[in-house]
Design an enzyme around this catalytic site. Sequence first.
Site, PDB file in Angstrom:
ATOM      1  N   ASP A 155       0.669  -1.147  -0.035  1.00  0.00           N
ATOM      2  CA  ASP A 155      -0.254  -0.031  -0.095  1.00  0.00           C
ATOM      3  C   ASP A 155       0.804   1.168   0.042  1.00  0.00           C
ATOM      4  OD1 ASP A 155       0.749  -0.161   2.713  1.00  0.00           O
ATOM      5  OD2 ASP A 155      -1.053  -1.419   3.172  1.00  0.00           O
ATOM      6  N   ASP A 213      -8.935  -4.875  14.212  1.00  0.00           N
ATOM      7  CA  ASP A 213     -10.219  -5.103  13.793  1.00  0.00           C
ATOM      8  C   ASP A 213     -10.130  -6.108  12.636  1.00  0.00           C
ATOM      9  OD1 ASP A 213      -8.909  -3.686  11.845  1.00  0.00           O
ATOM     10  OD2 ASP A 213     -10.507  -1.963  11.905  1.00  0.00           O
ATOM     11  N   HIS A 230      -8.376  -6.247   9.942  1.00  0.00           N
ATOM     12  CA  HIS A 230      -7.835  -5.428   8.523  1.00  0.00           C
ATOM     13  C   HIS A 230      -6.296  -5.975   8.015  1.00  0.00           C
ATOM     14  CE1 HIS A 230      -5.749  -2.000  10.672  1.00  0.00           C
ATOM     15  NE2 HIS A 230      -5.072  -2.263   9.557  1.00  0.00           N
ATOM     16  N   GLU A 281     -10.215  -2.224   5.419  1.00  0.00           N
ATOM     17  CA  GLU A 281     -10.955  -2.157   6.438  1.00  0.00           C
ATOM     18  C   GLU A 281     -12.080  -3.184   6.717  1.00  0.00           C
ATOM     19  OE1 GLU A 281      -9.992  -0.734   9.078  1.00  0.00           O
ATOM     20  OE2 GLU A 281      -8.335   1.021   7.969  1.00  0.00           O
TER      21      GLU A 281
END
Length: 261
Positions: A67, A136, A138, A143
Amino acid sequence: MEVVIVPDAKAGGELIAEAMAQLLGSKPNALLGVATGSTPLPIYEALAAKARAGAVDASRARIAQLDEYVGLPAEHPESYRSVLRREVLEPLGIGMGAFMGPDGTAEDVQGACEAYDRALAEAGGVDLQLLGIGTDGHIGFNEPCSSLASRTRIKTLTEQTRVDNARFFDGDIEQVPHHVITQGIGTILEARHLVLLATGEGKADAVAATVEGPVAAVCPASALQLHPHATVVVDDAAASKLKLADYFRYTFANKPDWQGI
């Protein structure tokens, strides 16, 4: 997927670095997908130590970015390109000519995303993709509720992520970009081997959901269950909520030495 439980982050880094060294031994120009953040640092440190000792030659390896910030110049010290140059390429003696990443400064961001997906395919695909995981669930910047078929695309950073990352920008959240380009889950799943490292008790719930929960977009990392060669390496703390932890320890302890991870 295979789950490997190790005592600590250092042991996890050494285990994964050994797998990468074996890959480079059989395929010196392997395309390695790399991630940023603190979690993979023990991997890079262990692999660099092997290179310095002459135990592996990584000079012909190719590096693919997971990314990148949108709008941040490539030469900015906190662009992920710059971070990976410092943490991965330079310690391994790999030139920037062997580096692949999306153009976060492109006027046509969607076009840049599509171009990066094409470039990865044209390069023969990623041989081994390193991943971290968020609390979470991800992976990359995918996400919760990201499509499990998603391709490389632009994503909006949450306010909390920008607050967390402000420490890299002199504590000034206004300097932190609002958007990133990330490989999508569908893109990530095309790598031939996925290796996720998770350490610390704070990742325990996410690891349990990834490994033992249902495949669901609410936990993007659970998509690794769909991959034919996915390895999840966790320390004791991150494994603390796994119901099958004893089974995972037993199977790894009794697998053939030649099989690797």
